[in-house]
Every structure is written in C-alpha cells, then in structure tokens.
Design an enzyme around this catalytic site. Structure first.
Site, mmCIF file in Angstrom:
data_model
loop_
_atom_site.group_PDB
_atom_site.id
_atom_site.type_symbol
_atom_site.label_atom_id
_atom_site.label_comp_id
_atom_site.label_asym_id
_atom_site.label_seq_id
_atom_site.Cartn_x
_atom_site.Cartn_y
_atom_site.Cartn_z
ATOM 1 C CG HIS A 335 -1.987 1.043 1.165
ATOM 2 N ND1 HIS A 335 -1.830 2.302 1.713
ATOM 3 C CD2 HIS A 335 -3.224 1.028 0.594
ATOM 4 C CE1 HIS A 335 -2.927 3.013 1.487
ATOM 5 N NE2 HIS A 335 -3.778 2.270 0.813
ATOM 6 C CG ASP A 394 -7.994 -3.768 -3.380
ATOM 7 O OD1 ASP A 394 -9.194 -3.481 -3.414
ATOM 8 O OD2 ASP A 394 -7.083 -2.935 -3.566
#
Length: 458
Positions: A335, A394
């Site tokens: 991320h 996700d």
C-alpha cells in the site's frame, strides 16, 4: 458487394490508424532524466513514494507511522473517520446493522448521530432510494453494458436530466443531491447487472424493489439474489465491507478527482461521474478483481494448497513475470501509505474467516492466509525493500464478496456504492471552504519551432 467495400474501408482505416499510433509513440515519450532534473513529483509523490501535500481535510485520517524519540517509524495502521477509529465504529453496535448508514452520517456531518438522528437519517435514505420505472426502463435497461461501472457512469450523468435544479452548487442543494445518489447507487448497480444478464446473456430479468425496513447492505443482498434471502452474518459482513470501503482520505485517486472537478464549479453529477471513471481503473477500484483472477491461477497451478514451498515457488514465478499476467505483481499486497498492516484488511480478514467457517470455505481461506504470509517477505527480498509490505484491503474483499454471491461484474461497483459517501463528504468540504480551482503546474520540455506552411512540409 457492399460488405466487401466495408471490409476494404476497415482495412484502410486500420492502416491509417497504425501510422498515427506510430507518430504518437515516437513523439510523446519524455526523457525520464528530465523528471529528476526538474524535481517533478510524478504521481504527486516524492522520491520516497510519499504523497505530496496538496490539501487539508477533517474527514478522515490514514495513520501508518508513529514517532519514536523524534523519529517517524512504521506502525500498525489505523483509519479514522472524523477522529473516530473505524474499528470502534464497527464494534460499537455489534449485530445491530445500519453501520453503513451511521458512518455515512458521520462523514457528511462530522459527528456520530444519536438514536433519533440515525433513525431520521435512515428514513431519508429509504425515502430517496426508489428509482422511477421510467428511469429504469429508459436509462438502465437501454444499451446494457458488460462493465457495470460504465452503466453506473451513464446513469449518474443521466440523473442530471431528472433534477429540477442540477446546476445549483449551494451546500443545501449539493447535500440533497448527494443523499439521493448515496441512496440510489445500490439500485442502479444491481439493476444494471440484471439488465446485462437478461438482455445480453439471455438470463432471467430480476428487478426487485428495496424493502424500507432493510438496511443498504440487506437490500443489496435481497435485490441481487433470486430468492431474496440472506443470513444476518452475510448482511453484517457486507455492512462491514461497505464501511471499510467508504472513505480513505483526500489523496486517493477517485476522491482527489472529486475535489479537483468540484473546484472547477461543476455540478454534482459531473463530479461523481468523474470519480466513478477514476475508480473504474484497474490500478484503483479494480484491484480486488485482479486478486481473484490471480488466485484462480494459484488454485489451478498449485496442486497442494498446504505445501508452502510449492506456493512459494509459484509466487516466485509471478514475481519473475513467468506466471499469471506476467507483470511481476502479487496483487492485494502493498500500500502507498500502510506498512505493517492495513486496518481494513485486518478487519475484513476477520469477517472473511467467519463467513468461510460458516460456508465450508476454510481450505480456500487457508490458502489466502499462506499467500499473505509468504508474499510480503518475498516482495521485500525481490525488490530490495526495507519498508514492510502488508496485505491491503483488496486482498480479502474479492473472496468475501464471492462468498456472498456477488458476481465479479459487481466487485468494483460495490466499491463505488460505498465510496460515494466519502466522495460526497469531500465535495461538500471543498464547497464549504470555497477553495481555488486546483491547478498544479506542468513544465514544458519541448522546443519552440518555426511554423512551416502546409505546401512546404515534407
């Protein structure tokens, strides 16, 4: 004869297009060294990948570090909506439902609602969610698209024509429009999916009105499923996912898009359509679909799901660009902000485990866990990184949605259904603060040239 002429025309057009593509590719490439020379913040990020500060917000805070003796060090991630930890918001009323509605109220108005305020807000959302049969017939059902994000975009733009005062950008009118869009988005997405299944795939047409006594999460499941039935655990899992997806600071691509477009003074429908167009991109909202597709390959090619060595070998093939889409990426890992952990992934993992235990999918869940365990270290080693790499939101969300029976065509639209609450809050914040039009600078690095008359050009 006519068909033959058309084929020749198509071939001629393709050849001309190929030449134009060659021109584009040869003239549009900028020397990468110039980005360093002019200290260009590509992607609005500095050389360490950290986002360039472009604005201020009170809506949400993405926390990934802590101060240790005056030094900033990685920390377990946390996400706050108006100062409240999202984990506390989700755990505050266990099993009660309407968490998405409660969090939406918080994002829009800056405070958690009391009981009467929440009940009144839920009534507003319920009253606004109905779509007219004319809109469903003339907009959603006409020209159905396999990509439901395109269908969402089309429908949002067309709602402009059904608004008596679409251009008024006052806070009052924008709030009215935002509430309507938040309420109607789930119906648009589900109806668009059913229209595609019926008109394109020759399946049954299922158009079911939402129940006023149901929450947003419950109505999505009811409208989507042929029998309209769901369990409390399923509704709670979807409610949790919606809350986790609804907001993530002003810097994510679609929210920043909302603020950029809002700063120009445009209408609400155009601003939200632009955000949807941004979210549609596979680098943003489509990432959980890539995770599912990646795991399709892992499940097919890894024969023993319990063998970590075999899993590791396949992940190495992915990193070597020898497997899956050959881009060298392990999707769902890493991320831009979080390092040690993404709090959304941590919470979603718990919901996914609970659902997997109930549905007999623990073998598949265990495979996800093993990939998560191995992938972070492998990415650090292969890319020579010192910053820890964690699973992001996700990684588990696609698996969770799949267990809930949500089709892959609706994975990114589910993200949009949730994120519109955040987009609306940021649009309102931009309007309230009456900021300047957002206009970053671009440096011209080409050459000035003398004009050449048409007849003299080679």
């Amino acid at each position: 004869m006519v068909e033959s002429s058309m084929m020749e025309l198509d071939k001629e057009l393709d050849e001309k297009l190929d030449k134009l593509v060659t021109y584009c590719m040869s003239t549009g490439v900028i020397d990468r060294q110039l980005y360093y020379e002019y200290d260009v913040k590509r992607g609005l990020r500095d050389s360490n990948g950290k986002g360039v500060l472009t604005g201020l917000t009170e809506i949400s805070d993405v926390v990934a570090t802590r101060m240790d003796n005056g030094v900033q060090v990685p920390a377990e991630g946390s996400l706050h909506y108006w100062g409240y930890n999202v984990e506390d918001i989700l755990n505050g009323r266990p099993g009660k439902g309407y968490k998405f509605e409660e969090a939406t109220y918080l994002l829009l108005f800056g405070n958690l609602p009391n009981k009467s305020q929440l009940e009144a807000f839920i009534k507003i959302i319920t009253d606004l969610q109905i779509l007219s049969s004319q809109f469903v017939r003339d907009v959603i059902m006409k020209g159905p698209s396999e990509n439901i994000m395109n269908a969402l975009l089309k429908s949002i733009v067309m709602l402009y024509s059904y608004d008596d005062d679409p251009e008024d950008t006052s806070v009052r009118n924008t709030l009215r429009q935002s509430l309507q869009l938040i309420a109607k988005m789930p119906l648009i997405a589900v109806y668009a999916y059913h229209s595609y299944i019926h008109f394109v795939k020759d399946g049954s047409l299922l158009i079911r009105n939402p129940k006023p006594q149901y929450s947003t999460a419950e109505n999505i499941l009811r409208m989507l499923r042929p029998d309209g039935k769901f369990t409390p655990l399923e509704a709670e899992a979807l409610d949790t996912a919606l809350v986790l997806h609804m907001e993530h600071g002003g810097g994510n691509n679609s929210t920043f898009t909302t603020r950029v477009v809002t700063s120009s003074g445009t209408d609400t429908y155009s601003a939200i359509a632009a955000a949807i167009a941004s979210l549609k991109g596979p680098r943003h909202g489509g990432a959980n679909l890539k995770v599912l597709q990646m795991f399709d390959c892992i499940k097919e090619d890894v024969k023993d799901w319990e063998n970590e060595d075999e899993i590791k070998k396949y992940l190495q093939k992915i990193l070597n660009k020898e497997a899956f889409d050959k881009k060298g990426l392990i999707y769902g890992m890493g991320h831009a902000v979080y390092t040690l952990s993404d709090p959304r992934a941590v919470i979603l993992k718990k919901s996914t485990r609970a659902l997997a235990e109930k549905m007999g999918c623990m073998e598949e869940f265990a495979l996800y866990e093993k990939v998560e365990k191995l992938a972070g270290g492998m990415l650090m080693e292969n890319r020579h990184l010192f910053k820890p790499i964690c699973a992001n939101v996700d990684f588990y969300s696609g698996f969770l949605y799949t267990m809930l029976g949500i089709p892959r065509q609706l994975l990114t639209p589910m993200f949009a259904i949730a994120r519109i609450s955040g987009w609306s809050a940021h649009r309102l914040e931009e309007l309230v603060n009456n900021g300047k039009i957002i206009r970053p600078a671009y440096k011209y690095v080409g050459e000035h040239r003398e004009y050449i008359p048409l007849d003299e050009r080679e």
